[in-house]
Design a protein around this motif. Structure first.
Motif, PDB file in Angstrom:
ATOM      1  N   THR A 259      24.258  37.000  48.364  1.00 60.29           N
ATOM      2  CA  THR A 259      23.061  35.953  48.091  1.00 60.29           C
ATOM      3  C   THR A 259      23.213  35.309  46.673  1.00 60.29           C
ATOM      4  O   THR A 259      22.671  34.260  46.185  1.00 60.29           O
ATOM      5  N   ASN A 260      23.957  36.089  45.746  1.00 57.19           N
ATOM      6  CA  ASN A 260      24.367  35.424  44.583  1.00 57.19           C
ATOM      7  C   ASN A 260      25.376  34.562  44.472  1.00 57.19           C
ATOM      8  O   ASN A 260      26.817  34.859  44.135  1.00 57.19           O
ATOM      9  N   HIS A 261      25.427  33.378  45.498  1.00 56.05           N
ATOM     10  CA  HIS A 261      26.375  32.564  45.915  1.00 56.05           C
ATOM     11  C   HIS A 261      27.118  32.012  44.421  1.00 56.05           C
ATOM     12  O   HIS A 261      28.195  31.857  44.272  1.00 56.05           O
ATOM     13  N   ARG A 262      26.375  31.630  43.479  1.00 60.64           N
ATOM     14  CA  ARG A 262      26.854  31.097  42.287  1.00 60.64           C
ATOM     15  C   ARG A 262      27.938  31.949  41.414  1.00 60.64           C
ATOM     16  O   ARG A 262      29.003  31.289  40.963  1.00 60.64           O
ATOM     17  N   LEU A 263      27.841  33.356  41.636  1.00 57.71           N
ATOM     18  CA  LEU A 263      28.620  33.929  41.152  1.00 57.71           C
ATOM     19  C   LEU A 263      30.010  34.628  41.900  1.00 57.71           C
ATOM     20  O   LEU A 263      31.048  34.476  41.766  1.00 57.71           O
ATOM     21  N   LEU A 264      29.367  34.836  43.263  1.00 51.73           N
ATOM     22  CA  LEU A 264      30.377  35.539  44.102  1.00 51.73           C
ATOM     23  C   LEU A 264      31.337  34.505  44.783  1.00 51.73           C
ATOM     24  O   LEU A 264      32.658  34.952  44.579  1.00 51.73           O
TER      25      LEU A 264
ATOM     26  N   LEU B  94      28.792  47.205  28.455  1.00 58.06           N
ATOM     27  CA  LEU B  94      29.256  47.131  27.049  1.00 58.06           C
ATOM     28  C   LEU B  94      29.075  45.973  26.330  1.00 58.06           C
ATOM     29  O   LEU B  94      28.861  45.946  25.150  1.00 58.06           O
ATOM     30  N   SER B  95      29.317  44.735  27.170  1.00 59.37           N
ATOM     31  CA  SER B  95      29.510  43.551  26.671  1.00 59.37           C
ATOM     32  C   SER B  95      28.137  42.843  26.848  1.00 59.37           C
ATOM     33  O   SER B  95      27.936  41.607  26.354  1.00 59.37           O
ATOM     34  N   GLY B  96      27.011  43.397  27.539  1.00 55.09           N
ATOM     35  CA  GLY B  96      25.854  42.719  27.608  1.00 55.09           C
ATOM     36  C   GLY B  96      25.838  41.966  28.985  1.00 55.09           C
ATOM     37  O   GLY B  96      25.283  41.005  29.036  1.00 55.09           O
ATOM     38  N   GLY B  97      26.858  42.189  29.904  1.00 58.17           N
ATOM     39  CA  GLY B  97      26.569  41.503  31.061  1.00 58.17           C
ATOM     40  C   GLY B  97      25.721  42.087  32.107  1.00 58.17           C
ATOM     41  O   GLY B  97      25.082  42.970  31.767  1.00 58.17           O
ATOM     42  N   ASN B  98      25.794  41.114  33.146  1.00 63.84           N
ATOM     43  CA  ASN B  98      24.757  41.615  34.308  1.00 63.84           C
ATOM     44  C   ASN B  98      25.362  42.871  35.157  1.00 63.84           C
ATOM     45  O   ASN B  98      26.248  42.788  35.959  1.00 63.84           O
ATOM     46  N   VAL B  99      24.947  44.027  35.056  1.00 61.78           N
ATOM     47  CA  VAL B  99      25.426  45.307  35.546  1.00 61.78           C
ATOM     48  C   VAL B  99      25.445  45.281  37.062  1.00 61.78           C
ATOM     49  O   VAL B  99      26.419  45.549  37.565  1.00 61.78           O
ATOM     50  N   ALA B 100      24.160  44.784  37.534  1.00 63.97           N
ATOM     51  CA  ALA B 100      24.006  45.087  39.083  1.00 63.97           C
ATOM     52  C   ALA B 100      24.942  43.919  39.585  1.00 63.97           C
ATOM     53  O   ALA B 100      25.660  44.360  40.630  1.00 63.97           O
ATOM     54  N   SER B 101      25.155  42.795  39.107  1.00 68.00           N
ATOM     55  CA  SER B 101      26.047  41.885  39.610  1.00 68.00           C
ATOM     56  C   SER B 101      27.389  42.403  39.438  1.00 68.00           C
ATOM     57  O   SER B 101      28.164  42.061  40.848  1.00 68.00           O
ATOM     58  N   SER B 102      27.734  42.939  38.362  1.00 64.46           N
ATOM     59  CA  SER B 102      29.224  43.398  38.344  1.00 64.46           C
ATOM     60  C   SER B 102      29.524  44.495  39.400  1.00 64.46           C
ATOM     61  O   SER B 102      30.609  44.346  40.097  1.00 64.46           O
TER      62      SER B 102
ATOM     63  N   ALA C  84      39.001  33.248  33.912  1.00 66.82           N
ATOM     64  CA  ALA C  84      37.785  33.727  34.496  1.00 66.82           C
ATOM     65  C   ALA C  84      36.505  33.178  33.675  1.00 66.82           C
ATOM     66  O   ALA C  84      35.505  32.912  33.992  1.00 66.82           O
ATOM     67  N   TRP C  85      36.760  33.265  32.292  1.00 65.56           N
ATOM     68  CA  TRP C  85      35.643  32.940  31.413  1.00 65.56           C
ATOM     69  C   TRP C  85      35.524  31.352  31.460  1.00 65.56           C
ATOM     70  O   TRP C  85      34.025  31.127  31.606  1.00 65.56           O
ATOM     71  N   LEU C  86      36.233  30.653  31.404  1.00 64.48           N
ATOM     72  CA  LEU C  86      36.320  29.186  31.566  1.00 64.48           C
ATOM     73  C   LEU C  86      35.569  28.915  32.901  1.00 64.48           C
ATOM     74  O   LEU C  86      34.524  27.955  33.048  1.00 64.48           O
ATOM     75  N   LEU C  87      35.935  29.314  33.899  1.00 65.37           N
ATOM     76  CA  LEU C  87      35.563  29.021  35.265  1.00 65.37           C
ATOM     77  C   LEU C  87      33.899  29.443  35.122  1.00 65.37           C
ATOM     78  O   LEU C  87      33.093  28.819  35.878  1.00 65.37           O
TER      79      LEU C  87
ATOM     80  N   ASP D 109      24.703  31.835  33.618  1.00 67.33           N
ATOM     81  CA  ASP D 109      24.183  32.314  32.517  1.00 67.33           C
ATOM     82  C   ASP D 109      25.366  33.336  31.815  1.00 67.33           C
ATOM     83  O   ASP D 109      26.167  33.829  32.211  1.00 67.33           O
ATOM     84  N   ARG D 110      24.954  33.875  30.400  1.00 72.53           N
ATOM     85  CA  ARG D 110      25.847  34.506  29.899  1.00 72.53           C
ATOM     86  C   ARG D 110      26.257  35.862  30.460  1.00 72.53           C
ATOM     87  O   ARG D 110      27.436  36.153  30.542  1.00 72.53           O
ATOM     88  N   ALA D 111      24.960  36.568  30.968  1.00 75.66           N
ATOM     89  CA  ALA D 111      25.295  37.957  31.391  1.00 75.66           C
ATOM     90  C   ALA D 111      26.131  37.900  32.699  1.00 75.66           C
ATOM     91  O   ALA D 111      27.045  38.745  32.773  1.00 75.66           O
ATOM     92  N   ASN D 112      26.095  36.906  33.500  1.00 74.71           N
ATOM     93  CA  ASN D 112      26.814  36.736  34.894  1.00 74.71           C
ATOM     94  C   ASN D 112      28.202  36.050  34.342  1.00 74.71           C
ATOM     95  O   ASN D 112      29.121  36.505  35.301  1.00 74.71           O
ATOM     96  N   ARG D 113      28.382  35.410  33.327  1.00 71.34           N
ATOM     97  CA  ARG D 113      29.702  34.922  32.970  1.00 71.34           C
ATOM     98  C   ARG D 113      30.372  35.944  32.543  1.00 71.34           C
ATOM     99  O   ARG D 113      31.879  36.241  32.794  1.00 71.34           O
TER     100      ARG D 113
END
Length: 312
Positions: A54-59, A112-120, A238-241, A248-252
């Protein structure tokens, strides 16, 4: 993990498995690969798979990046290196590009970088699940007659040794899921041993072929350069995309690690299934070098991101 991979390679160089023992070692490696994907099926909850979808914007941008852009990058490096590196080494860049993301290290460095762990967790796990269906057929399609050791029954082996145990693991989740969660250290040890065995068997074949005589200093230079190019494309792209699709920053940050890192946990077992022993270790050279380099790069990048900086 870096120490384990280095140890497996050194053991293959010093004591390669040969003769009749080679067939036995291949059977053992396949059995461990079967067990690895069975446990992956046990550990990945079905509800997390559904939630991740359901996390279409990231997946979906991540899937396109991992199996589209990175595969294209691997294909371009393969084509550019023709005449500079042995055919199997060059083909290894295409194989590297077709591989899915890591799961464990992408999740750890995202945290460690402050990302979205669940999404990762979900994104990387789904990429590996999709990799079972996509990586081998995609590689076979693009490699064509240049696959050098890719057997005609390779897809059947992928289904029998990778996909079937994953499905069985999903079915056994109700019985073994709690045990896997309670014995995480044991399961992790099994994972790493599987990867080490796969690398050892693959490199034993490469040692028998005296791969160091087939890869001259100029080819080693191209191998390093090609790996550096793949790392740059993977991380910066991947960062630019992630920014272009409005994450948002965490999902990026999750996009960065899941999109740039490549899985030797998939790459080494899959190589032992797809390729003849004499070819598998040589094809794996770019993937192994990339994997080791991505671990080195991830530490300073995660420190920079944790302080609010950017990859670029």
């Amino acid at each position: 993990m870096v120490r384990l991979l280095t140890g497996a390679i050194l053991l293959a160089v010093l004591l390669p498995v040969t003769g009749a023992a080679k067939d036995v070692a291949q059977i053992v490696a396949n059995a461990f690969v079967f067990l690895l994907f069975f446990m992956n099926g046990v550990r990945l909850p079905r509800h997390e798979v559904l939630a991740g979808l359901t996390n279409h914007r990231l997946l979906w941008p991540l899937v396109a990046w991992c199996f589209g852009a990175m595969t294209l990058a691997g294909w371009l490096v393969w084509q550019a290196g023709q005449g500079w590196v042995p055919p199997l080494v060059g083909l290894g860049f295409l194989y590297l590009g077709c591989l899915p993301s890591t799961v464990q290290s992408a999740t750890v460095y995202s945290s460690l970088s402050g990302g979205n762990v669940a999404s990762s967790v979900v994104a990387a796990a789904l990429l590996n699940l999709l990799g079972i269906f996509i990586s081998a057929p995609l590689f076979s399609l693009l490699a064509g007659g240049e696959s050098g050791g890719l057997h005609a029954d390779g897809i059947i082996k992928v289904v029998g040794i990778l996909l079937l145990p994953f499905i069985l693991g999903q079915l056994a989740q109700g019985w073994l899921g709690a045990w896997a969660r309670d014995h995480k250290a044991t399961v992790t040890f099994m994972d790493r041993m599987t990867i080490a065995i796969a690398v050892y068997v693959a490199f034993s074949g490469a040692v028998q072929q005296r791969f160091w005589e087939r890869v001259d200093p100029g080819a080693w230079g191209w191998l390093v350069l090609g790996t550096a190019l793949m790392l740059a494309v993977g991380h910066y792209g991947a960062w630019l995309l992630g920014g272009l699709v409005g994450l948002d920053r965490a999902n990026r940050i999750s996009m960065l690690y899941a999109g740039a890192q490549k899985s030797i946990a998939m790459g080494a077992p899959l190589a032992t299934v797809l390729f003849a022993p004499a070819a598998a270790g040589i094809v794996l050279l770019p993937a192994l070098l990339y994997h080791l380099a991505q671990m080195v790069i991830a530490a300073p990048v995660s420190t920079r991101l944790a302080k609010g900086g950017n990859v670029i």
